[in-house]
Design a protein around this motif. Structure first.
Motif, PDB file in Angstrom:
ATOM      1  N   ARG A 103     -49.015 -13.140  26.501  1.00  0.00           N
ATOM      2  CA  ARG A 103     -47.734 -13.153  25.986  1.00  0.00           C
ATOM      3  C   ARG A 103     -47.789 -12.443  24.658  1.00  0.00           C
ATOM      4  N   PHE A 104     -47.858 -11.048  24.531  1.00  0.00           N
ATOM      5  CA  PHE A 104     -48.075 -10.227  23.477  1.00  0.00           C
ATOM      6  C   PHE A 104     -46.905 -10.355  22.249  1.00  0.00           C
ATOM      7  N   PRO A 105     -47.363 -10.233  21.166  1.00  0.00           N
ATOM      8  CA  PRO A 105     -46.263 -10.199  20.151  1.00  0.00           C
ATOM      9  C   PRO A 105     -45.533  -8.738  20.257  1.00  0.00           C
ATOM     10  N   VAL A 106     -44.322  -8.840  19.674  1.00  0.00           N
ATOM     11  CA  VAL A 106     -43.531  -7.392  19.477  1.00  0.00           C
ATOM     12  C   VAL A 106     -42.992  -7.381  18.099  1.00  0.00           C
ATOM     13  N   CYS A 107     -43.466  -6.134  17.723  1.00  0.00           N
ATOM     14  CA  CYS A 107     -42.955  -5.879  16.298  1.00  0.00           C
ATOM     15  C   CYS A 107     -41.719  -5.037  16.169  1.00  0.00           C
ATOM     16  N   GLN A 108     -40.686  -5.521  15.521  1.00  0.00           N
ATOM     17  CA  GLN A 108     -39.237  -4.775  15.457  1.00  0.00           C
ATOM     18  C   GLN A 108     -39.496  -3.908  13.956  1.00  0.00           C
ATOM     19  N   GLY A 109     -39.913  -2.548  13.995  1.00  0.00           N
ATOM     20  CA  GLY A 109     -39.946  -1.897  12.858  1.00  0.00           C
ATOM     21  C   GLY A 109     -38.701  -1.338  12.395  1.00  0.00           C
ATOM     22  N   HIS A 110     -37.554  -1.475  13.105  1.00  0.00           N
ATOM     23  CA  HIS A 110     -36.231  -1.265  12.570  1.00  0.00           C
ATOM     24  C   HIS A 110     -35.741  -2.401  11.483  1.00  0.00           C
ATOM     25  N   LEU A 111     -36.427  -3.546  11.536  1.00  0.00           N
ATOM     26  CA  LEU A 111     -36.001  -4.382  10.620  1.00  0.00           C
ATOM     27  C   LEU A 111     -37.105  -4.392   9.436  1.00  0.00           C
ATOM     28  N   ALA A 112     -36.695  -4.249   8.316  1.00  0.00           N
ATOM     29  CA  ALA A 112     -37.488  -4.362   7.227  1.00  0.00           C
ATOM     30  C   ALA A 112     -37.152  -5.487   6.408  1.00  0.00           C
ATOM     31  N   VAL A 113     -38.031  -6.524   6.156  1.00  0.00           N
ATOM     32  CA  VAL A 113     -37.732  -7.615   5.327  1.00  0.00           C
ATOM     33  C   VAL A 113     -38.492  -7.406   4.079  1.00  0.00           C
ATOM     34  N   ARG A 114     -37.814  -7.499   2.895  1.00  0.00           N
ATOM     35  CA  ARG A 114     -38.569  -7.331   1.656  1.00  0.00           C
ATOM     36  C   ARG A 114     -39.232  -8.729   1.171  1.00  0.00           C
ATOM     37  N   HIS A 115     -40.519  -8.554   0.585  1.00  0.00           N
ATOM     38  CA  HIS A 115     -41.211  -9.930   0.350  1.00  0.00           C
ATOM     39  C   HIS A 115     -41.565  -9.761  -1.038  1.00  0.00           C
ATOM     40  N   ARG A 116     -41.219 -11.065  -1.874  1.00  0.00           N
ATOM     41  CA  ARG A 116     -41.299 -11.236  -3.248  1.00  0.00           C
ATOM     42  C   ARG A 116     -42.648 -11.566  -3.506  1.00  0.00           C
ATOM     43  N   LYS A 117     -43.684 -10.672  -3.240  1.00  0.00           N
ATOM     44  CA  LYS A 117     -44.994 -11.261  -3.663  1.00  0.00           C
ATOM     45  C   LYS A 117     -45.138 -10.973  -5.187  1.00  0.00           C
ATOM     46  N   ARG A 118     -45.905 -11.860  -5.934  1.00  0.00           N
ATOM     47  CA  ARG A 118     -46.221 -11.786  -7.171  1.00  0.00           C
ATOM     48  C   ARG A 118     -46.832 -10.711  -7.590  1.00  0.00           C
ATOM     49  N   THR A 119     -46.510 -10.174  -8.689  1.00  0.00           N
ATOM     50  CA  THR A 119     -47.067  -8.743  -8.864  1.00  0.00           C
ATOM     51  C   THR A 119     -47.951  -9.106 -10.352  1.00  0.00           C
ATOM     52  N   GLY A 120     -48.712  -7.817 -10.946  1.00  0.00           N
ATOM     53  CA  GLY A 120     -49.360  -7.718 -12.148  1.00  0.00           C
ATOM     54  C   GLY A 120     -50.408  -8.895 -12.106  1.00  0.00           C
ATOM     55  N   ALA A 121     -50.719  -9.481 -13.541  1.00  0.00           N
ATOM     56  CA  ALA A 121     -51.760 -10.368 -13.547  1.00  0.00           C
ATOM     57  C   ALA A 121     -51.433 -11.627 -12.787  1.00  0.00           C
ATOM     58  N   ALA A 122     -50.233 -11.659 -12.486  1.00  0.00           N
ATOM     59  CA  ALA A 122     -49.784 -13.082 -11.595  1.00  0.00           C
ATOM     60  C   ALA A 122     -50.403 -13.166 -10.293  1.00  0.00           C
ATOM     61  N   SER A 123     -50.471 -11.832  -9.791  1.00  0.00           N
ATOM     62  CA  SER A 123     -50.989 -11.751  -8.224  1.00  0.00           C
ATOM     63  C   SER A 123     -52.333 -11.864  -8.262  1.00  0.00           C
ATOM     64  N   LEU A 124     -53.374 -11.920  -9.429  1.00  0.00           N
ATOM     65  CA  LEU A 124     -54.767 -11.923  -9.008  1.00  0.00           C
ATOM     66  C   LEU A 124     -55.091 -12.987  -8.384  1.00  0.00           C
ATOM     67  N   VAL A 125     -56.226 -12.946  -7.575  1.00  0.00           N
ATOM     68  CA  VAL A 125     -56.666 -14.040  -6.643  1.00  0.00           C
ATOM     69  C   VAL A 125     -57.746 -14.768  -7.307  1.00  0.00           C
ATOM     70  N   SER A 126     -57.775 -16.058  -7.555  1.00  0.00           N
ATOM     71  CA  SER A 126     -58.925 -16.771  -8.081  1.00  0.00           C
ATOM     72  C   SER A 126     -59.886 -16.813  -7.125  1.00  0.00           C
ATOM     73  N   ALA A 127     -61.268 -17.078  -7.802  1.00  0.00           N
ATOM     74  CA  ALA A 127     -62.517 -17.203  -6.975  1.00  0.00           C
ATOM     75  C   ALA A 127     -62.314 -18.294  -5.855  1.00  0.00           C
ATOM     76  N   PRO A 128     -61.714 -19.467  -6.177  1.00  0.00           N
ATOM     77  CA  PRO A 128     -61.436 -20.589  -5.305  1.00  0.00           C
ATOM     78  C   PRO A 128     -60.415 -20.118  -3.969  1.00  0.00           C
ATOM     79  N   GLU A 129     -59.322 -19.357  -4.529  1.00  0.00           N
ATOM     80  CA  GLU A 129     -58.403 -18.787  -3.372  1.00  0.00           C
ATOM     81  C   GLU A 129     -58.992 -17.955  -2.447  1.00  0.00           C
TER      82      GLU A 129
END
Length: 521
Positions: free
Chosen positions: A450-476
């Motif tokens: 039951r394979f997934p299907v990707c609807q490329g005509h729908l673009a959802v915008r994701h508010r990912k944190r940017t700049g220094a706030a987006s850096l991944v810590s060693a534990p993460e």
């Protein structure tokens, strides 16, 4: 083998070698992937594959007009260079001669690693002025400015003083950047003509089919009621914006459930205010809030929501992240995917960066596995397989604007039939707090056919944190690597190989059906 219009594109595709088709089904975009395609064609020594290799190299040169390293790599391969026109070879020679990586790039790499875009831009403008004949710095400026959504900075760097010999390369880069930021929409006829010229380019074939068969504009109401499920922990501002986006969308037949996952910020106040707004706009019962005293993690939050009796009464369940912006027709776009591929296990969409939609976070993705690799539990990658992820090799120029099956869709926005979730089971709790639980669930669906299907005509915008706030810590980072390890050992090599083979057969049938349709036009 011929690519003339008098020959069927379907026949051309059928005549390609199976191992080459396996690469081409993944797409015809991305630097490393197109190099793989060109290299594969050249290694066969088959003259009839030369047009495919030549096109891969031309696409690469067009997408990377300032990449002197790539130019040198192409020129260093006599068979590759022999495919190009003398004019193209001359341009690559000029580019290679005027591109020099600095002996010590540590200061620049340090700024990039810190994600300090202001200081990075200042550094690059000084480097461009200090070395006007070194296109390396302008290439970096194009990349940084495009990712940071700053076309003015890009054009300042491209238009700064430079030797006359490199002006054609800079003009090509300006044209490429202008196209990226303006995103002109090609006509259906132009897409069809391009697909006929290059019947090996899966992206063009799929886009042409969708444009001419009406898929690109299709919007359909879901055939049943849908429960929209969100969970959130200490992201009050992002959650507020997401709920506002939902409230402004068409929610006919949909109700929203939000789990407050032990938040200690202003999330409770946001939810109380948004509950009133939903009542005022849509009436009672359209937004339900569930509050937990502690953060139980993403997978447990998904399961908690799905196990609510009220949620299981709906025909569909759609999970959303708490930091997305949705277009008003998002549900009808997913409804179109359901209408075209009703047998899918899950339907997802393209996800792009909120601040800069040129940056694709998730799109059309497929299983990839080196057949010679073996399971080794002593490695961080114990059972090596991955998703193709060609979208991370490029910016969004529309190449993924199509609808088709794949191996996984992002949990940022994905829709299930309720009965499918009941059959496939809960999200894996031991992949908490959040990494890989959605991909692991998709793998179970793939193994069940039951394979997934990707609807490329729908673009959802994701508010990912940017700049220094987006850096991944060693534990993460450690947690992510641990969850990847666990996900890989949850699925046997034989099961992944069987899923890959089944997916390739599905992609082949899907592509052939669309080629046959285009051949009738």
């Amino acid at each position: 083998m011929s690519t003339r219009r008098t020959d069927s594109s379907t026949a051309f595709w059928r005549g390609l070698p199976d191992d080459l088709k396996a690469l081409l089904r993944l797409g015809f975009v991305g630097k490393s992937h197109l190099l793989d395609v060109a290299g594969h064609c050249l290694r066969t020594g088959r003259a009839e594959l030369a047009p495919v290799a030549r096109d891969a190299l031309c696409v690469l040169a067009g997408e990377h007009p300032l990449d002197g390293g790539l130019a040198a790599e192409i020129l260093g391969s006599a068979p590759a260079a022999a495919l190009l026109t003398p004019e193209a070879v001359a341009r690559l020679r000029v580019l290679s001669a005027h591109w020099r990586r600095p002996a010590d790039a540590t200061p620049f790499l340090g700024l990039l690693g810190a994600r300090d875009f202001v200081r990075t831009r200042n550094f690059l403008e000084k480097a461009v002025a200090g070395e006007p004949g070194n296109l390396f710095w302008r290439e970096q400026a194009v990349t940084v400015g495009s990712v940071d959504n700053d076309p003015d900075f890009v054009f300042r760097c491209l238009e700064a003083a430079a030797p006359e010999a490199v002006r054609p390369s800079l003009d090509a880069a300006s044209a490429r950047v202008r196209t990226l930021f303006s995103r002109p929409e090609p006509s259906p006829e132009a897409l069809l003509a391009a697909a006929r010229r290059t019947p090996w380019n899966a992206n063009l074939i799929l886009r042409a089919f969708d444009a001419l068969d009406g898929v690109a504009s299709l919007r359909v109401r879901l055939p049943g009621r849908v429960a929209v499920l969100l969970y959130s922990w200490n992201k009050a501002e992002e959650l507020d914006a997401t709920l506002a986006s939902l409230l402004d969308a068409d929610l006919a037949g949909a109700d929203v459930f939000v789990l407050n996952n032990g938040s200690t910020d202003g999330t409770a106040e946001v939810l109380a205010r948004r509950e009133r707004a939903f009542v005022d706009r849509l009436g009672t019962g359209r937004l339900t809030v569930v509050s937990l005293p502690v953060n139980v993690g993403a997978a447990a939050a998904r399961n908690w929501l799905f196990h609510l009796d009220a949620v299981r009464a709906y025909e569909f369940v759609c999970y959303l992240d708490d930091d997305v912006a949705l277009p008003p027709d998002w549900l009808e776009r997913l409804g179109a995917a359901v209408a075209r591929y009703p047998e899918a296990g899950v339907w997802g969409c393209k996800v792009v960066d909120h601040a800069n939609p040129l940056c694709i976070q998730s799109a059309d993705s497929h299983l990839v596995m080196a057949p010679e690799a073996r399971v080794d539990l002593t490695r961080l990658d114990p059972n090596p397989f991955s998703l193709s992820g060609l979208h991370v090799q490029t910016l969004d120029a529309g190449d993924f604007d199509f609808l088709r099956p794949g191996a996984s869709v992002t949990g940022c926005c994905h829709l299930f039939r309720t009965r499918t979730l009941l059959d496939s089971g809960d999200f894996a709790l031991h992949l908490s707090p959040s990494q890989y639980d959605d991909m692991e669930h998709d793998l179970r669906l793939c193994e069940a056919g039951r394979f997934p299907v990707c609807q490329g005509h729908l673009a959802v915008r994701h508010r990912k944190r940017t700049g220094a706030a987006s850096l991944v810590s060693a534990p993460e980072l450690g947690n992510a690597l641990g969850n990847k390890y666990k996900m890989q050992v949850m699925h046997s090599r034989a099961d992944i190989a069987a899923s890959l083979a089944a997916e390739q057969a599905l992609l082949e049938a899907d592509l052939l059906a669309k080629l046959e349709f285009l051949d009738t036009l």
